[in-house]
Motif scaffolding. Structure first.
Motif, mmCIF file in Angstrom:
data_model
loop_
_atom_site.group_PDB
_atom_site.id
_atom_site.type_symbol
_atom_site.label_atom_id
_atom_site.label_comp_id
_atom_site.label_asym_id
_atom_site.label_seq_id
_atom_site.Cartn_x
_atom_site.Cartn_y
_atom_site.Cartn_z
ATOM 1 N N ASN A 36 -5.920 23.172 89.199
ATOM 2 C CA ASN A 36 -6.047 21.725 89.310
ATOM 3 C C ASN A 36 -5.009 21.007 88.460
ATOM 4 O O ASN A 36 -4.303 20.110 88.930
ATOM 5 C CB ASN A 36 -7.451 21.271 88.892
ATOM 6 C CG ASN A 36 -8.510 21.685 89.904
ATOM 7 O OD1 ASN A 36 -8.216 21.828 91.079
ATOM 8 N ND2 ASN A 36 -9.727 21.868 89.434
ATOM 9 N N TYR A 37 -4.910 21.424 87.213
ATOM 10 C CA TYR A 37 -4.054 20.694 86.298
ATOM 11 C C TYR A 37 -2.569 21.002 86.488
ATOM 12 O O TYR A 37 -1.713 20.215 86.090
ATOM 13 C CB TYR A 37 -4.477 20.958 84.851
ATOM 14 C CG TYR A 37 -5.663 20.130 84.459
ATOM 15 C CD1 TYR A 37 -5.493 18.844 83.965
ATOM 16 C CD2 TYR A 37 -6.958 20.605 84.625
ATOM 17 C CE1 TYR A 37 -6.594 18.064 83.624
ATOM 18 C CE2 TYR A 37 -8.058 19.840 84.283
ATOM 19 C CZ TYR A 37 -7.865 18.562 83.779
ATOM 20 O OH TYR A 37 -8.949 17.791 83.453
ATOM 21 N N GLN A 38 -2.240 22.111 87.122
ATOM 22 C CA GLN A 38 -0.826 22.385 87.383
ATOM 23 C C GLN A 38 -0.231 21.329 88.306
ATOM 24 O O GLN A 38 0.974 21.117 88.328
ATOM 25 C CB GLN A 38 -0.660 23.789 88.008
ATOM 26 C CG GLN A 38 -0.872 24.941 87.054
ATOM 27 C CD GLN A 38 0.210 25.041 85.995
ATOM 28 O OE1 GLN A 38 1.235 24.391 86.101
ATOM 29 N NE2 GLN A 38 -0.014 25.851 84.981
ATOM 30 N N GLN A 39 -1.089 20.670 89.076
ATOM 31 C CA GLN A 39 -0.606 19.622 89.959
ATOM 32 C C GLN A 39 -0.128 18.400 89.187
ATOM 33 O O GLN A 39 0.483 17.499 89.756
ATOM 34 C CB GLN A 39 -1.710 19.223 90.939
ATOM 35 C CG GLN A 39 -2.159 20.356 91.855
ATOM 36 C CD GLN A 39 -3.297 19.914 92.765
ATOM 37 O OE1 GLN A 39 -3.270 18.829 93.317
ATOM 38 N NE2 GLN A 39 -4.302 20.750 92.902
ATOM 39 N N THR A 40 -0.427 18.362 87.895
ATOM 40 C CA THR A 40 0.015 17.207 87.107
ATOM 41 C C THR A 40 1.506 17.265 86.796
ATOM 42 O O THR A 40 2.115 16.234 86.517
ATOM 43 C CB THR A 40 -0.736 17.136 85.762
ATOM 44 O OG1 THR A 40 -0.382 18.271 84.966
ATOM 45 C CG2 THR A 40 -2.229 17.102 85.975
ATOM 46 N N TYR A 41 2.111 18.446 86.838
ATOM 47 C CA TYR A 41 3.511 18.549 86.441
ATOM 48 C C TYR A 41 4.456 17.693 87.276
ATOM 49 O O TYR A 41 5.380 17.081 86.719
ATOM 50 C CB TYR A 41 3.961 20.013 86.440
ATOM 51 C CG TYR A 41 3.436 20.765 85.239
ATOM 52 C CD1 TYR A 41 3.976 20.572 83.974
ATOM 53 C CD2 TYR A 41 2.386 21.662 85.361
ATOM 54 C CE1 TYR A 41 3.490 21.246 82.868
ATOM 55 C CE2 TYR A 41 1.881 22.341 84.265
ATOM 56 C CZ TYR A 41 2.439 22.135 83.019
ATOM 57 O OH TYR A 41 1.943 22.789 81.920
ATOM 58 N N PRO A 42 4.276 17.621 88.607
ATOM 59 C CA PRO A 42 5.154 16.714 89.357
ATOM 60 C C PRO A 42 5.081 15.271 88.867
ATOM 61 O O PRO A 42 6.092 14.561 88.866
ATOM 62 C CB PRO A 42 4.643 16.841 90.796
ATOM 63 C CG PRO A 42 4.031 18.200 90.852
ATOM 64 C CD PRO A 42 3.414 18.400 89.506
ATOM 65 N N TYR A 43 3.900 14.832 88.446
ATOM 66 C CA TYR A 43 3.762 13.478 87.932
ATOM 67 C C TYR A 43 4.470 13.338 86.587
ATOM 68 O O TYR A 43 5.156 12.353 86.336
ATOM 69 C CB TYR A 43 2.284 13.109 87.782
ATOM 70 C CG TYR A 43 1.555 13.052 89.095
ATOM 71 C CD1 TYR A 43 1.617 11.908 89.896
ATOM 72 C CD2 TYR A 43 0.826 14.136 89.550
ATOM 73 C CE1 TYR A 43 0.962 11.866 91.106
ATOM 74 C CE2 TYR A 43 0.165 14.098 90.764
ATOM 75 C CZ TYR A 43 0.243 12.957 91.539
ATOM 76 O OH TYR A 43 -0.393 12.919 92.745
ATOM 77 N N LEU A 44 4.290 14.321 85.737
ATOM 78 C CA LEU A 44 4.889 14.249 84.404
ATOM 79 C C LEU A 44 6.407 14.351 84.462
ATOM 80 O O LEU A 44 7.112 13.694 83.696
ATOM 81 C CB LEU A 44 4.338 15.365 83.519
ATOM 82 C CG LEU A 44 2.840 15.326 83.210
ATOM 83 C CD1 LEU A 44 2.460 16.483 82.304
ATOM 84 C CD2 LEU A 44 2.452 13.999 82.586
ATOM 85 N N PHE A 45 6.917 15.178 85.354
ATOM 86 C CA PHE A 45 8.352 15.432 85.386
ATOM 87 C C PHE A 45 9.115 14.578 86.391
ATOM 88 O O PHE A 45 10.309 14.355 86.232
ATOM 89 C CB PHE A 45 8.619 16.908 85.692
ATOM 90 C CG PHE A 45 8.147 17.846 84.603
ATOM 91 C CD1 PHE A 45 8.001 17.415 83.294
ATOM 92 C CD2 PHE A 45 7.838 19.165 84.895
ATOM 93 C CE1 PHE A 45 7.561 18.274 82.293
ATOM 94 C CE2 PHE A 45 7.404 20.043 83.904
ATOM 95 C CZ PHE A 45 7.272 19.590 82.603
ATOM 96 N N ASP A 46 8.444 14.093 87.430
ATOM 97 C CA ASP A 46 9.161 13.426 88.515
ATOM 98 C C ASP A 46 8.881 11.936 88.652
ATOM 99 O O ASP A 46 9.559 11.256 89.417
ATOM 100 C CB ASP A 46 8.842 14.102 89.859
ATOM 101 C CG ASP A 46 9.402 15.518 89.935
ATOM 102 O OD1 ASP A 46 10.429 15.764 89.278
ATOM 103 O OD2 ASP A 46 8.801 16.364 90.613
ATOM 104 N N CYS A 47 7.871 11.406 87.959
ATOM 105 C CA CYS A 47 7.627 9.971 88.071
ATOM 106 C C CYS A 47 8.823 9.205 87.509
ATOM 107 O O CYS A 47 9.556 9.700 86.655
ATOM 108 C CB CYS A 47 6.340 9.579 87.332
ATOM 109 S SG CYS A 47 6.351 9.911 85.566
ATOM 110 N N ASP A 48 9.022 7.986 87.991
ATOM 111 C CA ASP A 48 10.191 7.208 87.567
ATOM 112 C C ASP A 48 10.165 6.922 86.073
ATOM 113 O O ASP A 48 11.196 6.981 85.402
ATOM 114 C CB ASP A 48 10.253 5.884 88.343
ATOM 115 C CG ASP A 48 10.491 6.114 89.824
ATOM 116 O OD1 ASP A 48 11.208 7.072 90.172
ATOM 117 O OD2 ASP A 48 9.964 5.338 90.642
ATOM 118 N N LEU A 49 8.989 6.592 85.560
ATOM 119 C CA LEU A 49 8.849 6.326 84.123
ATOM 120 C C LEU A 49 7.574 6.980 83.613
ATOM 121 O O LEU A 49 6.490 6.752 84.153
ATOM 122 C CB LEU A 49 8.800 4.822 83.843
ATOM 123 C CG LEU A 49 8.589 4.450 82.372
ATOM 124 C CD1 LEU A 49 9.804 4.845 81.525
ATOM 125 C CD2 LEU A 49 8.300 2.954 82.212
#
Length: 324
Positions: A230-243
């Motif tokens: 579940n939490y591995q899905q957070t990496y795209p948000y942490l690494f790829d969000c604009d800010l």
């Protein structure tokens, strides 16, 4: 911050509704245009026939016929433009209108999620965490310099001007911010101001306190297989969000894991040219002591560092409300 199936489905329903609305508006508009300009239908049919013939000529490798068809198509398109112009319209009136032209309201560009889909995910999470309500209260429209005196007020005006410049140049140059200052000097408020402006211009923004960030990463690393998935899905948000906004760095319980993960996070975003905003009550020496010389060196070389002036605004507000 991973989405449950019900959350994902709600976003997809939103896109389905957008597509249906766009289709209905387009069909209604075309019906009205054809009613107002009856000769347009025959002209559109000629253009479609010519375009199909042009494709066939390319396949058949017939250059002389292809050139003639190109000229014919250009003339028909010019005739259409003139006809539309006579009725106060442009060729754009014959195209569907999308909320997001990049993905045409499908949510995907090829197999990749569109930036608007990522923002829809984050908006949903923000809404469920009530951050949207916070941003209604904490933004540039509600920002006040009245809680700063003398030189502190001038210093804060310069800092706010730089924050606005950060927003203005966000799509033009890669930049990061580190806001330092004592408790209650307005670091979180200013971070929220920046977050709202960028979200309003359709940039993906993820806001996390340092505690939330490291708790999330800890669960991804040590929470067992199910939790990790579940939490591995957070990496795209942490690494790829604009800010990515990391608020109150230093309030978490630091250890070797948080130190290594903090470096991983900021370094990965620097490599991907994704902006990060960090706020902390700590000074530079304390940051070096906790997060290592290597991490501080990375920050110094890639971040604009600003010290917010003044004393605890929350205490000032409380005293003001008590005395008023």
């Amino acid at each position: 911050m991973s989405l449950m199936n019900t959350q994902y489905d709600s976003i997809m329903r939103m896109y389905a509704a957008r597509q249906a609305r766009s289709r209905q508006e387009y069909e209604a508009r075309m019906e009205q245009i054809q009613k107002d300009i009856p000769e347009l239908s025959a002209l559109e049919a000629d253009i479609t026939t010519c375009q199909a013939a042009l494709v066939r000529s390319a396949v058949e490798d017939a250059p002389s016929r292809k050139d003639g068809l190109k000229s014919r198509l250009k003339a028909l398109q010019e005739q259409r433009s003139a006809l539309l112009s006579a009725h106060g319209l442009t060729p754009e009136a014959l195209k569907p209108v999308y909320v997001c032209p990049d993905c045409q309201d499908t949510g995907f560009i090829g197999a990749e999620k569109c930036h608007c889909f990522l923002q829809a995910e984050i908006d949903l999470l923000y809404h469920q965490s009530n951050l949207n309500e916070v941003l209604k209260q904490e933004n540039f429209d509600t920002f006040s310099y009245n809680w700063y005196d003398g030189d502190d007020r001038d210093s804060m005006r310069r800092t706010v001007a730089e924050a606005r410049l950060f927003i203005e140049n966000f799509d033009k140059q890669f930049q990061n911010l580190l806001l330092l200052g004592a408790v209650g000097t307005g670091k979180t408020f200013l971070s929220n101001c920046i977050a709202k402006e960028l979200m309003d211009s359709c940039h993906s923004v993820v806001y996390l306190t340092a505690f939330q960030l490291f708790d999330m990463l800890s669960k991804a690393a040590f929470g067992g297989e199910r939790s990790a998935q579940n939490y591995q899905q957070t990496y795209p948000y942490l690494f790829d969000c604009d800010l990515l906004i990391i608020d109150d760095l230093g309030t978490e319980l630091p250890n070797s894991f948080t130190v290594s993960q903090f470096f991983l996070c900021i370094n990965e975003r620097i490599l991907r040219k994704k902006s990060t905003l960090i706020s902390s009550n700590l000074d530079m020496e304390a940051l070096r002591s906790i997060y290592s010389e290597r991490t501080l060196s990375r920050i110094i070389s890639s971040y604009t560092i600003r010290q917010l002036p003044g004393s605890d605004i929350r205490i000032k507000k409380k005293l003001y409300n008590t005395n008023s």
